[in-house]
Design a protein around this motif. Sequence first.
Motif, PDB file in Angstrom:
ATOM      1  N   TYR A  56      -1.543   9.765   2.305  1.00  0.00           N
ATOM      2  CA  TYR A  56      -0.405   8.881   2.524  1.00  0.00           C
ATOM      3  C   TYR A  56       0.700   9.182   1.513  1.00  0.00           C
ATOM      4  O   TYR A  56       1.887   9.273   1.870  1.00  0.00           O
ATOM      5  CB  TYR A  56      -0.863   7.432   2.404  1.00  0.00           C
ATOM      6  N   HIS A  57       0.324   9.336   0.244  1.00  0.00           N
ATOM      7  CA  HIS A  57       1.292   9.623  -0.807  1.00  0.00           C
ATOM      8  C   HIS A  57       2.027  10.932  -0.524  1.00  0.00           C
ATOM      9  O   HIS A  57       3.231  11.054  -0.795  1.00  0.00           O
ATOM     10  CB  HIS A  57       0.567   9.693  -2.158  1.00  0.00           C
ATOM     11  N   SER A  58       1.316  11.890   0.029  1.00  0.00           N
ATOM     12  CA  SER A  58       1.889  13.216   0.279  1.00  0.00           C
ATOM     13  C   SER A  58       2.782  13.261   1.513  1.00  0.00           C
ATOM     14  O   SER A  58       3.497  14.255   1.724  1.00  0.00           O
ATOM     15  CB  SER A  58       0.769  14.253   0.418  1.00  0.00           C
ATOM     16  N   GLU A  59       2.749  12.218   2.323  1.00  0.00           N
ATOM     17  CA  GLU A  59       3.617  12.180   3.496  1.00  0.00           C
ATOM     18  C   GLU A  59       5.091  12.183   3.106  1.00  0.00           C
ATOM     19  O   GLU A  59       5.947  12.648   3.865  1.00  0.00           O
ATOM     20  CB  GLU A  59       3.298  10.956   4.360  1.00  0.00           C
ATOM     21  N   ASN A  60       5.379  11.632   1.927  1.00  0.00           N
ATOM     22  CA  ASN A  60       6.752  11.671   1.409  1.00  0.00           C
ATOM     23  C   ASN A  60       6.891  12.912   0.536  1.00  0.00           C
ATOM     24  O   ASN A  60       6.310  12.985  -0.543  1.00  0.00           O
ATOM     25  CB  ASN A  60       7.047  10.413   0.596  1.00  0.00           C
ATOM     26  N   GLY A 155      10.161   5.147  -2.900  1.00  0.00           N
ATOM     27  CA  GLY A 155       9.270   5.966  -2.087  1.00  0.00           C
ATOM     28  C   GLY A 155       7.868   6.084  -2.642  1.00  0.00           C
ATOM     29  O   GLY A 155       7.000   6.716  -2.029  1.00  0.00           O
ATOM     30  N   GLY A 156       7.632   5.483  -3.825  1.00  0.00           N
ATOM     31  CA  GLY A 156       6.310   5.524  -4.433  1.00  0.00           C
ATOM     32  C   GLY A 156       5.290   4.745  -3.620  1.00  0.00           C
ATOM     33  O   GLY A 156       5.630   3.958  -2.729  1.00  0.00           O
ATOM     34  N   THR A 157       4.019   4.941  -3.938  1.00  0.00           N
ATOM     35  CA  THR A 157       2.926   4.416  -3.118  1.00  0.00           C
ATOM     36  C   THR A 157       2.202   3.269  -3.811  1.00  0.00           C
ATOM     37  O   THR A 157       1.888   3.330  -5.003  1.00  0.00           O
ATOM     38  CB  THR A 157       1.908   5.531  -2.814  1.00  0.00           C
ATOM     39  N   PHE A 158       1.914   2.236  -3.033  1.00  0.00           N
ATOM     40  CA  PHE A 158       1.044   1.138  -3.454  1.00  0.00           C
ATOM     41  C   PHE A 158      -0.233   1.198  -2.633  1.00  0.00           C
ATOM     42  O   PHE A 158      -0.186   1.411  -1.407  1.00  0.00           O
ATOM     43  CB  PHE A 158       1.726  -0.210  -3.236  1.00  0.00           C
ATOM     44  N   ALA A 159      -1.377   1.025  -3.283  1.00  0.00           N
ATOM     45  CA  ALA A 159      -2.661   1.023  -2.579  1.00  0.00           C
ATOM     46  C   ALA A 159      -3.536  -0.096  -3.115  1.00  0.00           C
ATOM     47  O   ALA A 159      -3.727  -0.221  -4.327  1.00  0.00           O
ATOM     48  CB  ALA A 159      -3.375   2.366  -2.753  1.00  0.00           C
ATOM     49  N   THR A 160      -4.052  -0.910  -2.214  1.00  0.00           N
ATOM     50  CA  THR A 160      -5.041  -1.914  -2.589  1.00  0.00           C
ATOM     51  C   THR A 160      -6.237  -1.781  -1.666  1.00  0.00           C
ATOM     52  O   THR A 160      -6.092  -1.521  -0.466  1.00  0.00           O
ATOM     53  CB  THR A 160      -4.470  -3.343  -2.518  1.00  0.00           C
ATOM     54  N   TYR A 161      -7.412  -1.909  -2.209  1.00  0.00           N
ATOM     55  CA  TYR A 161      -8.625  -1.803  -1.398  1.00  0.00           C
ATOM     56  C   TYR A 161      -9.703  -2.685  -1.991  1.00  0.00           C
ATOM     57  O   TYR A 161      -9.708  -3.024  -3.177  1.00  0.00           O
ATOM     58  CB  TYR A 161      -9.105  -0.361  -1.276  1.00  0.00           C
ATOM     59  N   THR A 162     -10.617  -3.122  -1.127  1.00  0.00           N
ATOM     60  CA  THR A 162     -11.655  -4.042  -1.562  1.00  0.00           C
ATOM     61  C   THR A 162     -12.876  -3.950  -0.661  1.00  0.00           C
ATOM     62  O   THR A 162     -12.761  -3.665   0.536  1.00  0.00           O
ATOM     63  CB  THR A 162     -11.146  -5.495  -1.562  1.00  0.00           C
ATOM     64  N   PHE A 205       3.032  -8.764   1.980  1.00  0.00           N
ATOM     65  CA  PHE A 205       3.358  -7.573   1.212  1.00  0.00           C
ATOM     66  C   PHE A 205       4.840  -7.225   1.367  1.00  0.00           C
ATOM     67  O   PHE A 205       5.389  -7.326   2.467  1.00  0.00           O
ATOM     68  CB  PHE A 205       2.492  -6.391   1.678  1.00  0.00           C
ATOM     69  N   PRO A 206       5.485  -6.776   0.286  1.00  0.00           N
ATOM     70  CA  PRO A 206       6.933  -6.533   0.317  1.00  0.00           C
ATOM     71  C   PRO A 206       7.315  -5.111   0.734  1.00  0.00           C
ATOM     72  O   PRO A 206       8.284  -4.546   0.215  1.00  0.00           O
ATOM     73  CB  PRO A 206       7.331  -6.785  -1.143  1.00  0.00           C
ATOM     74  N   PHE A 207       6.550  -4.530   1.639  1.00  0.00           N
ATOM     75  CA  PHE A 207       6.796  -3.136   2.030  1.00  0.00           C
ATOM     76  C   PHE A 207       7.082  -3.054   3.525  1.00  0.00           C
ATOM     77  O   PHE A 207       6.363  -3.638   4.337  1.00  0.00           O
ATOM     78  CB  PHE A 207       5.579  -2.259   1.697  1.00  0.00           C
ATOM     79  N   LYS A 208       8.141  -2.310   3.889  1.00  0.00           N
ATOM     80  CA  LYS A 208       8.462  -2.129   5.299  1.00  0.00           C
ATOM     81  C   LYS A 208       7.528  -1.117   5.949  1.00  0.00           C
ATOM     82  O   LYS A 208       7.144  -1.263   7.106  1.00  0.00           O
ATOM     83  CB  LYS A 208       9.919  -1.675   5.435  1.00  0.00           C
ATOM     84  N   GLU A 209       7.190  -0.080   5.192  1.00  0.00           N
ATOM     85  CA  GLU A 209       6.271   0.943   5.701  1.00  0.00           C
ATOM     86  C   GLU A 209       4.881   0.680   5.140  1.00  0.00           C
ATOM     87  O   GLU A 209       4.696   0.668   3.927  1.00  0.00           O
ATOM     88  CB  GLU A 209       6.748   2.338   5.285  1.00  0.00           C
ATOM     89  N   MET A 210       3.919   0.467   6.038  1.00  0.00           N
ATOM     90  CA  MET A 210       2.560   0.175   5.597  1.00  0.00           C
ATOM     91  C   MET A 210       1.553   0.815   6.536  1.00  0.00           C
ATOM     92  O   MET A 210       1.854   1.117   7.699  1.00  0.00           O
ATOM     93  CB  MET A 210       2.321  -1.336   5.521  1.00  0.00           C
ATOM     94  N   LEU A 281      -8.580  -0.886   3.177  1.00  0.00           N
ATOM     95  CA  LEU A 281      -7.581  -0.150   2.393  1.00  0.00           C
ATOM     96  C   LEU A 281      -6.206  -0.421   2.988  1.00  0.00           C
ATOM     97  O   LEU A 281      -5.991  -0.228   4.185  1.00  0.00           O
ATOM     98  CB  LEU A 281      -7.869   1.355   2.407  1.00  0.00           C
ATOM     99  N   ILE A 282      -5.274  -0.880   2.148  1.00  0.00           N
ATOM    100  CA  ILE A 282      -3.910  -1.152   2.577  1.00  0.00           C
ATOM    101  C   ILE A 282      -2.950  -0.317   1.731  1.00  0.00           C
ATOM    102  O   ILE A 282      -3.028  -0.323   0.498  1.00  0.00           O
ATOM    103  CB  ILE A 282      -3.578  -2.648   2.438  1.00  0.00           C
ATOM    104  N   LEU A 283      -2.067   0.396   2.400  1.00  0.00           N
ATOM    105  CA  LEU A 283      -1.129   1.299   1.734  1.00  0.00           C
ATOM    106  C   LEU A 283       0.294   0.870   2.071  1.00  0.00           C
ATOM    107  O   LEU A 283       0.586   0.409   3.176  1.00  0.00           O
ATOM    108  CB  LEU A 283      -1.355   2.727   2.210  1.00  0.00           C
ATOM    109  N   GLY A 284       1.181   1.018   1.081  1.00  0.00           N
ATOM    110  CA  GLY A 284       2.574   0.667   1.306  1.00  0.00           C
ATOM    111  C   GLY A 284       3.503   1.605   0.567  1.00  0.00           C
ATOM    112  O   GLY A 284       3.117   2.209  -0.460  1.00  0.00           O
ATOM    113  N   THR A 285       4.725   1.735   1.064  1.00  0.00           N
ATOM    114  CA  THR A 285       5.749   2.583   0.447  1.00  0.00           C
ATOM    115  C   THR A 285       6.825   1.707  -0.160  1.00  0.00           C
ATOM    116  O   THR A 285       7.354   0.807   0.516  1.00  0.00           O
ATOM    117  CB  THR A 285       6.377   3.515   1.500  1.00  0.00           C
ATOM    118  N   ASN A 286       7.145   1.938  -1.425  1.00  0.00           N
ATOM    119  CA  ASN A 286       8.175   1.159  -2.083  1.00  0.00           C
ATOM    120  C   ASN A 286       9.543   1.447  -1.457  1.00  0.00           C
ATOM    121  O   ASN A 286       9.955   2.585  -1.325  1.00  0.00           O
ATOM    122  CB  ASN A 286       8.215   1.497  -3.583  1.00  0.00           C
ATOM    123  N   ASN A 287      10.217   0.389  -1.061  1.00  0.00           N
ATOM    124  CA  ASN A 287      11.460   0.533  -0.315  1.00  0.00           C
ATOM    125  C   ASN A 287      12.597   1.015  -1.237  1.00  0.00           C
ATOM    126  O   ASN A 287      12.637   0.691  -2.403  1.00  0.00           O
ATOM    127  CB  ASN A 287      11.864  -0.808   0.325  1.00  0.00           C
TER     128      ASN A 287
END
Length: 287
Positions: A56-60, A155-162, A205-210, A281-287
């Motif tokens: 996901y991080h590498s997509e950008n 464009g940085g990446t946020f990842a949370t998982y549990t 979550f405050p991300f448009k792309e997830m 696992l939830i991933l988001g891109t910083n707007n």
Amino acid sequence: MEKWPELQEFFETVKNTPTKYDNVIHELHTGEHFSKMYAAYRPQYPQEIYDKIMAYHSENPNNERELAVDVGCGTGQGTLPLTKYFKKVIGTDVSEDQINNMPKNVPNLESHVSFAEDLKFLKDGSVDLVTIATALHWVDQPKFLKEVTRVLKPGGTFATYTFNGDIIDNVEWQTYFYELTKTLFINYVTSKVCVVYDKYKSLDFPFKEMKRYEGIKYTKEMTVDEFMGYVSSFHCVNMYILDNQDSDILDEMKQKLISTHKTQTDVDQPIKVKANSDIVLILGTNN
């Protein structure tokens, strides 16, 4: 086997039953003994998690691999794997005891004692990846996520998982532990964990792309002692023991575990007790 029966009803009860620990979450994971036990017995996460994060991080194409920060890192179960991918990795936790039990002598790994909601040691727009593993439910999510968007690069990446609830491959043991949780441990199960069982779907979550992944499989076979160490790291069990230090419940649980696996004769040998869990696992891109 299916997840615990009446699980939804149980967590509705927890959600509506305040405990004295709801407002002192940072105290649930402190103490030298608990931190050493956490380091020894908490499970590692499957490689699939990090493969998905990095894909996901590498997509950008503009994303870099300079700095990753793992918040609520505990003793580093989700922190250490990041050192393979990033030039520098920082683990942060509110517990100094947990930080002190992180892996040592890893050249590109640093640690900081800090609240998740206050990452003031990090500059605005300085971080490529922020992760938080099995800890998002413990923090003040709006305040933490505001800090995430501040420190992440555009464009940085946020990842949370549990982990989404552990299921043991033994109906008798699973039923026994569920009944203990409903009765003996119920006043120590903080409502904070309820969002885990709705797979963080209720969080904003405050991300448009997830991107969301559910059903990532985790299975671990453990010895009797390893399994009991793992169970003892559950917040409700740990806090019950601290409040009831004369209790013999851990011995009772251990004997029950052995008796439900009648082919096991030597507790030092691996037994066919498997902890199975789905990971969200939830991933988001910083707007």
